[in-house]
Design a protein around this motif. Structure first.
Motif, PDB file in Angstrom:
ATOM      1  N   ALA A   1       0.734  -1.054  -0.077  1.00 31.43           N
ATOM      2  CA  ALA A   1      -0.046   0.023  -0.160  1.00 31.43           C
ATOM      3  C   ALA A   1       0.725   1.170  -0.018  1.00 31.43           C
ATOM      4  CB  ALA A   1      -0.859   0.087   1.142  1.00 31.43           C
ATOM      5  N   THR A   2       0.435   2.339  -0.744  1.00 34.49           N
ATOM      6  CA  THR A   2       1.262   3.446  -0.983  1.00 34.49           C
ATOM      7  C   THR A   2       0.447   4.515  -1.057  1.00 34.49           C
ATOM      8  OG1 THR A   2       2.898   4.599  -2.187  1.00 34.49           O
ATOM      9  CG2 THR A   2       1.671   3.030  -3.445  1.00 34.49           C
ATOM     10  N   ASN A   3       0.821   5.775  -0.884  1.00 36.64           N
ATOM     11  CA  ASN A   3      -0.061   6.994  -0.879  1.00 36.64           C
ATOM     12  C   ASN A   3       0.435   7.976  -2.137  1.00 36.64           C
ATOM     13  OD1 ASN A   3      -1.565   6.510   1.129  1.00 36.64           O
ATOM     14  ND2 ASN A   3       0.067   7.564   2.699  1.00 36.64           N
ATOM     15  N   ALA A   4       1.449   7.332  -2.853  1.00 36.66           N
ATOM     16  CA  ALA A   4       2.121   8.108  -4.115  1.00 36.66           C
ATOM     17  C   ALA A   4       0.934   7.946  -5.193  1.00 36.66           C
ATOM     18  CB  ALA A   4       3.522   7.494  -4.598  1.00 36.66           C
ATOM     19  N   THR A   5       0.922   9.246  -6.022  1.00 38.88           N
ATOM     20  CA  THR A   5      -0.139   9.385  -7.027  1.00 38.88           C
ATOM     21  C   THR A   5       0.550   8.628  -8.495  1.00 38.88           C
ATOM     22  OG1 THR A   5      -0.596  11.461  -6.162  1.00 38.88           O
ATOM     23  CG2 THR A   5      -1.023  10.957  -8.565  1.00 38.88           C
ATOM     24  N   GLU A   6      -0.357   8.199  -8.954  1.00 34.39           N
ATOM     25  CA  GLU A   6       0.080   7.469 -10.365  1.00 34.39           C
ATOM     26  C   GLU A   6       0.132   8.337 -11.396  1.00 34.39           C
ATOM     27  OE1 GLU A   6      -0.825   2.695  -9.371  1.00 34.39           O
ATOM     28  OE2 GLU A   6      -1.760   3.993 -10.889  1.00 34.39           O
ATOM     29  N   TYR A   7       1.006   8.505 -12.282  1.00 36.69           N
ATOM     30  CA  TYR A   7       1.023   9.194 -13.418  1.00 36.69           C
ATOM     31  C   TYR A   7       1.139   8.564 -14.724  1.00 36.69           C
ATOM     32  CZ  TYR A   7       1.744  13.371 -10.347  1.00 36.69           C
ATOM     33  OH  TYR A   7       1.386  14.260  -9.576  1.00 36.69           O
ATOM     34  N   THR A   8       0.522   8.902 -15.883  1.00 33.49           N
ATOM     35  CA  THR A   8       1.024   8.294 -17.172  1.00 33.49           C
ATOM     36  C   THR A   8       2.300   8.845 -17.566  1.00 33.49           C
ATOM     37  OG1 THR A   8      -0.245   9.743 -18.255  1.00 33.49           O
ATOM     38  CG2 THR A   8      -1.490   7.702 -17.675  1.00 33.49           C
ATOM     39  N   VAL A   9       2.923   8.250 -18.656  1.00 30.90           N
ATOM     40  CA  VAL A   9       4.278   8.707 -19.236  1.00 30.90           C
ATOM     41  C   VAL A   9       3.874  10.338 -19.971  1.00 30.90           C
ATOM     42  CG1 VAL A   9       5.854   8.454 -21.017  1.00 30.90           C
ATOM     43  CG2 VAL A   9       5.137   6.634 -19.626  1.00 30.90           C
ATOM     44  N   SER A  10       2.722  10.174 -20.459  1.00 31.42           N
ATOM     45  CA  SER A  10       2.315  11.500 -21.221  1.00 31.42           C
ATOM     46  C   SER A  10       1.957  12.441 -19.914  1.00 31.42           C
ATOM     47  CB  SER A  10       1.124  11.209 -22.073  1.00 31.42           C
ATOM     48  OG  SER A  10       1.345  10.453 -23.037  1.00 31.42           O
ATOM     49  N   GLU A  11       1.191  12.355 -18.856  1.00 27.98           N
ATOM     50  CA  GLU A  11       1.261  13.522 -17.981  1.00 27.98           C
ATOM     51  C   GLU A  11       2.555  13.926 -17.360  1.00 27.98           C
ATOM     52  OE1 GLU A  11      -1.161  11.195 -15.246  1.00 27.98           O
ATOM     53  OE2 GLU A  11      -3.090  11.701 -16.174  1.00 27.98           O
ATOM     54  N   ILE A  12       3.409  12.805 -17.019  1.00 25.93           N
ATOM     55  CA  ILE A  12       4.816  13.208 -16.513  1.00 25.93           C
ATOM     56  C   ILE A  12       5.708  14.003 -17.434  1.00 25.93           C
ATOM     57  CG2 ILE A  12       7.191  12.393 -16.065  1.00 25.93           C
ATOM     58  CD1 ILE A  12       5.263  12.028 -13.685  1.00 25.93           C
ATOM     59  N   SER A  13       5.587  13.570 -19.039  1.00 29.33           N
ATOM     60  CA  SER A  13       6.096  14.591 -19.844  1.00 29.33           C
ATOM     61  C   SER A  13       5.421  15.742 -20.039  1.00 29.33           C
ATOM     62  CB  SER A  13       6.024  13.914 -21.456  1.00 29.33           C
ATOM     63  OG  SER A  13       6.942  12.608 -21.107  1.00 29.33           O
ATOM     64  N   GLY A  14       4.073  15.986 -20.104  1.00 31.75           N
ATOM     65  CA  GLY A  14       3.650  17.175 -19.947  1.00 31.75           C
ATOM     66  C   GLY A  14       3.924  18.411 -18.736  1.00 31.75           C
ATOM     67  N   ALA A  15       3.952  17.668 -17.843  1.00 31.26           N
ATOM     68  CA  ALA A  15       4.319  18.289 -16.485  1.00 31.26           C
ATOM     69  C   ALA A  15       5.873  18.972 -16.553  1.00 31.26           C
ATOM     70  CB  ALA A  15       4.122  17.457 -15.203  1.00 31.26           C
ATOM     71  N   LEU A  16       6.528  17.876 -16.993  1.00 32.23           N
ATOM     72  CA  LEU A  16       7.930  18.338 -17.274  1.00 32.23           C
ATOM     73  C   LEU A  16       8.004  19.694 -18.128  1.00 32.23           C
ATOM     74  CD1 LEU A  16       9.834  15.173 -16.762  1.00 32.23           C
ATOM     75  CD2 LEU A  16       9.818  16.873 -15.191  1.00 32.23           C
ATOM     76  N   LYS A  17       7.444  19.489 -19.245  1.00 31.03           N
ATOM     77  CA  LYS A  17       7.479  20.483 -20.223  1.00 31.03           C
ATOM     78  C   LYS A  17       6.916  21.943 -19.774  1.00 31.03           C
ATOM     79  CE  LYS A  17       5.676  21.259 -25.088  1.00 31.03           C
ATOM     80  NZ  LYS A  17       7.223  21.388 -25.569  1.00 31.03           N
ATOM     81  N   ARG A  18       5.929  21.641 -19.080  1.00 32.96           N
ATOM     82  CA  ARG A  18       5.194  23.146 -18.554  1.00 32.96           C
ATOM     83  C   ARG A  18       6.066  23.585 -17.595  1.00 32.96           C
ATOM     84  NH1 ARG A  18       0.547  19.738 -18.804  1.00 32.96           N
ATOM     85  NH2 ARG A  18       0.788  19.189 -16.525  1.00 32.96           N
ATOM     86  N   THR A  19       6.862  23.073 -16.916  1.00 30.45           N
ATOM     87  CA  THR A  19       7.835  23.319 -15.590  1.00 30.45           C
ATOM     88  C   THR A  19       8.677  24.056 -16.274  1.00 30.45           C
ATOM     89  OG1 THR A  19       6.988  21.539 -14.225  1.00 30.45           O
ATOM     90  CG2 THR A  19       9.078  22.741 -13.622  1.00 30.45           C
ATOM     91  N   VAL A  20       9.358  23.340 -17.066  1.00 32.05           N
ATOM     92  CA  VAL A  20      10.478  23.789 -17.850  1.00 32.05           C
ATOM     93  C   VAL A  20      10.314  25.213 -18.602  1.00 32.05           C
ATOM     94  CG1 VAL A  20      12.550  23.372 -19.561  1.00 32.05           C
ATOM     95  CG2 VAL A  20      11.869  21.607 -17.892  1.00 32.05           C
ATOM     96  N   GLU A  21       9.310  25.218 -19.459  1.00 31.90           N
ATOM     97  CA  GLU A  21       9.173  26.473 -20.010  1.00 31.90           C
ATOM     98  C   GLU A  21       8.437  27.554 -19.295  1.00 31.90           C
ATOM     99  OE1 GLU A  21       5.878  25.192 -22.746  1.00 31.90           O
ATOM    100  OE2 GLU A  21       7.374  24.020 -24.166  1.00 31.90           O
TER     101      GLU A  21
END
Length: 536
Positions: A13-33
């Motif tokens: 059991a864990t409390n970490a949120t699951e992301y898809t690869v596209s979600e992670i890539s989109g989040a990184l893209k927004r953060t960097v930009e």
């Protein structure tokens, strides 16, 4: 224990949120930009090959520790005030973004300003000036390549397409022994390994277990300045310049230049071009050799024929054996006649002397001793003279042997070869001139013949006819025709045979031929039963 295994098989059991690869890539893209929306980066252009077919330009900005991918869109390229070049240090303004398809980041450049020459280019130029000042690039240091090497050494990667291209080209042109020294052609150790390879080939002993190359090819495919940097190594440039074996540099494409291109004896535009420079075409050499052999055989045959003809001419000029022996034969006959008389006279004289001498044993013994003494003296003189002649001949032979040398023969052979080549060239030129003159005369005669034929045929086409007698001779006067004579009338479209009944002169200018009586009728040659016409 059963509870323990059941707890171990359940998912953690864990409390970490699951992301898809596209979600992670989109989040990184927004953060960097968002974080790096407008930045200015100073670096050296690397890997620039001009705009892509789409109009965009892709390259990298780097310094001595890091590298950043960059892209300039087509619209921005058209607004730049200068053209980017490889190795140029620039200041780029734009924003950072990520490319989710490859999980990397890059800068999208909106403006580009030059900041001076790049560090690598500055280092390369400084190194080039220093080595040039030492004379490593002088043309006087460069060696001539062997025309037909027996062994070629290749310094390159054993797994790349370069070695396959070189081997394939050498196999097509002139198959021979190729030694490959495997090295890395990219990376920090590329220059050192290539230096070791060049020095290793030079350290091989001629006639050893590993044959020493007659020629070395240092080859690599194209790439950026960083990819080819190993071949700008100072140690490699010095090793190439100091090599006792001629070296061909074939690094990169035709537009790529490195330090070993300047230090090598010959630079080839591509590795395939290096193979073409290194070896000739075997088929062309065989054809040339066959041509020279044929010319040599023909020249020898002509020379022998000329000398045979000269010998025959000289033999014809010599007197006959009877003429040569006539005078000696006469002298011999006269001597034979005198010999008989001289023998008779000598016998009488000896007989008289013998009769006057009293022979006693003491006299005979004294004369025999005298004869022995004279014989011994003559024998000693003969032996001394013989030994003197032998010593003289031996000394003369030794002096002559010391002076004998194949050099005069070789010089004479070379002079005769040059004269033969000159005569061959003169023969070809004379034959060409003679053929051209004969061809011109033949063309002129053919044109004149055609003109005459056309002129005669034109006259016949106007209604005239040629009158020939039975011998085929042209009849020009009516008086030459006897009654009952057979005639041949030649028209424009054929001939007809006729028999003359009589002739009468025509007033006015002389007609070109006889006038046949009005009562004469002619039958074409192909109408009569026997192939001839008749006149009634």
């Amino acid at each position: 224990m059963s509870d323990f295994f059941e707890d171990d098989s359940r998912p953690n059991a864990t409390n970490a949120t699951e992301y898809t690869v596209s979600e992670i890539s989109g989040a990184l893209k927004r953060t960097v930009e968002d974080t790096f929306g407008n930045v200015r980066v100073r670096g050296e252009i690397s890997g620039y090959r001009g705009p892509h077919s789409s109009g965009h330009a892709y390259f990298a900005l780097k310094d001595d520790r890091s590298r950043l991918d960059a892209v300039v869109w087509k619209g921005t390229m058209s607004r730049l005030r200068f053209r980017p070049e490889e190795g140029m240090e620039v200041i780029a303004s734009g924003k950072l973004t990520t490319y989710p398809g490859k999980s990397n980041y890059q800068i999208v450049i909106d403006n580009l300003e030059p900041a001076g020459a790049g560090a690598l280019m500055a280092m390369l130029e400084e190194r080039k000036r220093r080595l040039a000042a030492e004379g490593l690039f002088d043309a006087g240091r460069k060696q001539l390549l062997p025309y037909m090497p027996s062994v070629i050494g290749v310094v390159t990667s054993p797994t790349g397409a370069v070695i396959r291209d070189i081997l394939h080209r050498i196999r097509d042109r002139f198959p021979l022994h190729v030694l490959v020294w495997p090295v890395r052609v990219q990376g920090e150790t590329a220059g050192m390994e290539a230096t070791v390879a060049v020095e290793g080939f030079n350290s091989l002993e001629p006639g050893g277990p590993i044959p020493r190359p007659d020629l070395i090819i240092v080859a690599r495919g194209g790439g950026s300045l960083e990819d080819l940097w190993g071949f700008n190594d100072e140690g490699l440039a010095r090793a190439v310049a100091a090599s006792e074996i001629p070296i061909i540099s074939a690094v990169g494409h035709e537009t790529d230049w490195t330090l070993i291109d300047l230090a090598a004896d010959v630079r080839a535009p591509t590795p395939t071009g290096a193979a073409e420079i290194a070896v000739p075409v075997k088929g062309e050499l065989e054809a040339t050799l066959a041509n020279l052999s044929a010319r040599l055989a023909a020249a020898l045959s002509r020379g022998i024929d000329r000398r045979r003809q000269a010998a025959r001419a000289a033999a014809r000029a010599l007197p006959s054996p009877d003429q040569l022996l006539a005078l000696p034969r006469r002298r011999f006959d006269e001597a034979e006649n005198r010999l008989g008389r001289a023998l008779s006279v000598a016998i009488e004289r000896k007989r008289g002397r013998l009769g006057a001498i009293r022979l006693t044993p003491a006299t005979l013994a004294r004369r025999m001793d005298e004869a022995r003494r004279l014989t011994a003296r003559d024998l000693a003189r003969a032996q001394a003279a013989f030994l003197g002649i032998v010593r003289e001949r031996r000394a003369r032979f030794m002096r002559t042997a010391a002076r004998l040398s194949p050099a005069p023969i070789a010089r004479r052979q070379k002079l005769q070869g040059d004269a033969l080549a000159t005569l061959a060239r003169r023969k070809d030129q004379a034959m060409t001139v003679r053929l051209e003159r004969l061809r011109a005369r033949l063309t002129q005669a053919d044109r004149l013949l055609s003109t005459l034929k056309l002129s005669e045929q034109a006259i016949l086409e106007r209604g005239y006819a040629l009158v020939l007698d039975t011998n085929g001779t042209l009849v020009k006067r009516a008086a030459e025709v006897a009654p009952g004579a057979g005639l041949e009338l030649r028209f424009a479209d054929g001939s007809a045979h006729a028999t003359a009944e009589g002739s009468e002169p025509v007033p006015g200018p002389a007609s070109p031929g006889p006038v046949v009586s009005k009562a004469a009728r002619t039958v074409p040659k192909d109408k009569g039963p026997s192939g001839q016409g008749s006149l009634f």
